[in-house]
Design a protein around this motif. Structure first.
Motif, PDB file in Angstrom:
ATOM      1  N   ILE A 104     -34.730 -28.322 -10.350  1.00 17.49           N
ATOM      2  CA  ILE A 104     -36.093 -27.828 -10.543  1.00 17.49           C
ATOM      3  C   ILE A 104     -36.098 -26.338 -10.234  1.00 17.49           C
ATOM      4  N   VAL A 105     -36.502 -25.531 -11.204  1.00 17.18           N
ATOM      5  CA  VAL A 105     -36.561 -24.080 -11.034  1.00 17.18           C
ATOM      6  C   VAL A 105     -38.011 -23.648 -11.184  1.00 17.18           C
ATOM      7  N   VAL A 106     -38.531 -22.990 -10.173  1.00 18.50           N
ATOM      8  CA  VAL A 106     -39.904 -22.481 -10.178  1.00 18.50           C
ATOM      9  C   VAL A 106     -39.836 -20.967 -10.293  1.00 18.50           C
ATOM     10  N   ILE A 107     -40.523 -20.425 -11.287  1.00 17.77           N
ATOM     11  CA  ILE A 107     -40.493 -18.989 -11.543  1.00 17.77           C
ATOM     12  C   ILE A 107     -41.737 -18.349 -10.936  1.00 17.77           C
ATOM     13  N   GLY A 108     -41.517 -17.313 -10.133  1.00 14.94           N
ATOM     14  CA  GLY A 108     -42.629 -16.573  -9.554  1.00 14.94           C
ATOM     15  C   GLY A 108     -43.013 -17.090  -8.184  1.00 14.94           C
ATOM     16  N   SER A 109     -43.769 -16.269  -7.466  1.00 12.40           N
ATOM     17  CA  SER A 109     -44.217 -16.634  -6.121  1.00 12.40           C
ATOM     18  C   SER A 109     -45.734 -16.554  -6.019  1.00 12.40           C
ATOM     19  N   SER A 110     -46.397 -16.932  -7.092  1.00 16.40           N
ATOM     20  CA  SER A 110     -47.856 -16.934  -7.079  1.00 16.40           C
ATOM     21  C   SER A 110     -48.369 -18.103  -6.249  1.00 16.40           C
ATOM     22  N   ASP A 111     -49.684 -18.171  -6.091  1.00 19.25           N
ATOM     23  CA  ASP A 111     -50.276 -19.284  -5.356  1.00 19.25           C
ATOM     24  C   ASP A 111     -49.927 -20.615  -6.003  1.00 19.25           C
ATOM     25  N   ALA A 112     -49.949 -20.651  -7.343  1.00 24.71           N
ATOM     26  CA  ALA A 112     -49.647 -21.892  -8.054  1.00 24.71           C
ATOM     27  C   ALA A 112     -48.198 -22.310  -7.819  1.00 24.71           C
ATOM     28  N   ALA A 113     -47.268 -21.342  -7.857  1.00 25.43           N
ATOM     29  CA  ALA A 113     -45.855 -21.661  -7.656  1.00 25.43           C
ATOM     30  C   ALA A 113     -45.606 -22.170  -6.245  1.00 25.43           C
ATOM     31  N   LEU A 114     -46.174 -21.482  -5.251  1.00 25.90           N
ATOM     32  CA  LEU A 114     -45.976 -21.906  -3.867  1.00 25.90           C
ATOM     33  C   LEU A 114     -46.609 -23.263  -3.607  1.00 25.90           C
ATOM     34  N   SER A 115     -47.759 -23.508  -4.192  1.00 24.49           N
ATOM     35  CA  SER A 115     -48.416 -24.795  -4.011  1.00 24.49           C
ATOM     36  C   SER A 115     -47.605 -25.916  -4.645  1.00 24.49           C
ATOM     37  N   LEU A 116     -46.988 -25.642  -5.803  1.00 24.63           N
ATOM     38  CA  LEU A 116     -46.151 -26.649  -6.461  1.00 24.63           C
ATOM     39  C   LEU A 116     -44.954 -27.012  -5.592  1.00 24.63           C
ATOM     40  N   VAL A 117     -44.242 -26.000  -5.096  1.00 23.55           N
ATOM     41  CA  VAL A 117     -43.072 -26.271  -4.262  1.00 23.55           C
ATOM     42  C   VAL A 117     -43.480 -26.976  -2.975  1.00 23.55           C
TER      43      VAL A 117
ATOM     44  N   PRO B 160     -43.002 -14.182  -0.792  1.00 21.48           N
ATOM     45  CA  PRO B 160     -43.843 -13.061  -0.347  1.00 21.48           C
ATOM     46  C   PRO B 160     -44.044 -13.106   1.158  1.00 21.48           C
ATOM     47  N   GLY B 161     -43.951 -11.953   1.774  1.00 23.29           N
ATOM     48  CA  GLY B 161     -44.172 -11.877   3.213  1.00 23.29           C
ATOM     49  C   GLY B 161     -45.609 -11.589   3.567  1.00 23.29           C
TER      50      GLY B 161
END
Length: 429
Positions: free
Chosen positions: A342-355, A378-379
């Motif tokens: 599983i590869v998640v692209i980006g560190s947006s809210d949606a990406a972080l919530s998915l992971v 993101p820090g």
């Protein structure tokens, strides 16, 4: 088993009917001919399966570590090239491993590769998954089984001062070594050290204490999704302060914790990990608890906190840590290994919530989740606003994403859907 026995009896009756009126020599010749035909068909199927397996795995390119000459190293493992098992005998799969090791007395490891999307058999509960290196394109998931993992169940006992020498030898240079010795010396009241042995040798150690913060966990984490705190007493919660397991016995860790909970009279266990620390593989059976949305520290001007129930009575745990949890119900439902990439692209809210949603599934363990984003995780993100549901700074550390997935710092430059590959331009390259 009854169905198999009935089928065998029917075949014997058919053979007896066919043998009537034939001489013993003819019956023996037909039996030998049938046996040779069956063996030839079996060898043909095995050859086809091995050829297909080699085609699936592909060419293996040796990429040793710098300074390592593979020609000078001796092989210490043997490989399973084909595994098929009648579902009727699935419960007896354990009996296959020890005879396999007996055939190779000079080998210590058994290696097995499984396609990423293949259904796992019960044999895999004895194997430990091996993490992939960054950029690896091996088409199968790799699993290992050590000979010593079949020696028998662990014997769990509370540690005593007489176990000091064995504990110090097992812990060696571990940073928690002094904390264990303090418990043995009576300098840490409330904490208990448990030792797990296999054939008299230390295989794992754990330092635990009764939890005094289940209310805090319930307030800041979604603990109510797994237990009803009203059904448990205040002394039925256990904090796992530290646990160290020999990697060979990784699969035995759930049973070890279950025995510790029985001996301590507790029903729920918690483990706090420091932020951005990878979660050890032997703790994969624990479930990451999602944290609750943090409330704004400032109250509306028209509300007096002293006259309402908004006054905070439980302080946020220091750290802030990621919280892992388990209980007897979860321990009775072992997690299933999922090797799908599983590869998640980006560190947006949606990406972080998915992971975050994937790593917090209580009945699945995802071994191959990768997040690709410039700069990695993101820090710092914008503060919470009423029109956006961004993560707080502390939430980025609390949700446990950094400890359960691989993070690649780079930008997506290509996507091959047919080949299931992602091309990334690494930061700084």
């Amino acid at each position: 088993e009854k169905a198999t026995e009935r089928k065998r009896q029917e075949e014997e009756e058919e053979n007896e009917e066919e043998e009537e009126g034939k001489s013993p020599e003819q019956v023996e010749e037909e039996r030998k001919a049938k046996e040779e035909a069956d063996n030839a068909e079996r060898m043909k199927q095995i050859a086809e399966a091995e050829e297909y397996a080699v085609m699936e795995v592909g060419d293996f390119v040796e990429d040793p570590e710098p300074g390592v000459n593979l020609d000078l190293l001796e092989s210490n493992a043997f490989f399973v090239t084909l595994f098929c098992l009648d579902p009727v005998y699935d419960c007896q799969v354990d009996k296959l491993l020890q005879p396999a090791f007996d055939l190779f007395p000079d080998k210590e490891y058994l290696i097995m590769t499984v396609p990423h999307k293949a259904k796992k058999s019960s044999l895999m509960r004895h194997f430990i998954p091996v993490k992939e290196k960054l950029g690896g394109n091996f088409s199968h998931a790799l699993y290992l089984c050590h000979r010593a993992s079949l020696l028998g169940p662990m014997a769990i006992t509370p540690a005593t001062p007489d176990d000091r020498a064995e504990l110090l030898d097992f812990l060696e240079e571990d940073p928690e070594r002094d904390a264990y010795t303090d418990v043995l010396d009576g300098k840490a009241p409330g904490s208990t050290v448990y030792v797990a042995r296999v054939i008299g040798q230390v295989a794992a150690v754990a330092r635990v204490r009764r939890s005094s913060a289940p209310g805090t966990y319930s307030k800041f984490y979604e603990l109510d999704s797994f237990i009803d705190s009203g059904h448990y007493g205040g002394d039925e919660h256990l904090d796992v302060e530290n646990i160290l397991v020999n990697p060979i016995f990784t699969r035995s860790t759930p049973g070890m914790l279950k025995q510790i909970m029985c001996m301590s009279g507790t029903c729920c266990a918690y483990c706090l990990l420091h932020p951005l620390v990878p979660i050890p593989e032997y703790l994969d059976f624990l479930t990451i608890l999602r944290m609750r949305r943090l409330q704004d520290a400032r109250f509306p001007p028209d509300i007096d906190p002293a006259r309402t129930g908004l006054t905070t009575d439980l302080k946020m745990p220091p750290g802030p840590p990621a919280l892992l949890h388990t209980n007897f119900r979860l321990l009775m439902q072992p997690k299933k290994d999922v090797d799908t990439r599983i590869v998640v692209i980006g560190s947006s809210d949606a990406a972080l919530s998915l992971v975050e949603g994937l790593v917090s599934v209580p009945y699945l363990t995802f071994h191959r989740i990768t997040l690709v984003a410039p700069g990695g995780l993101p820090g710092r993100l914008p503060r919470f606003r009423h029109d956006r549901l961004n993560y707080f700074d502390k939430e980025l550390l609390w949700h446990g994403v950094a400890g359960k997935c691989g993070v690649v710092e780079g930008s997506l430059v290509g996507l091959d859907r047919q080949g299931s590959t992602v091309s990334v331009d690494l930061d700084g390259s």
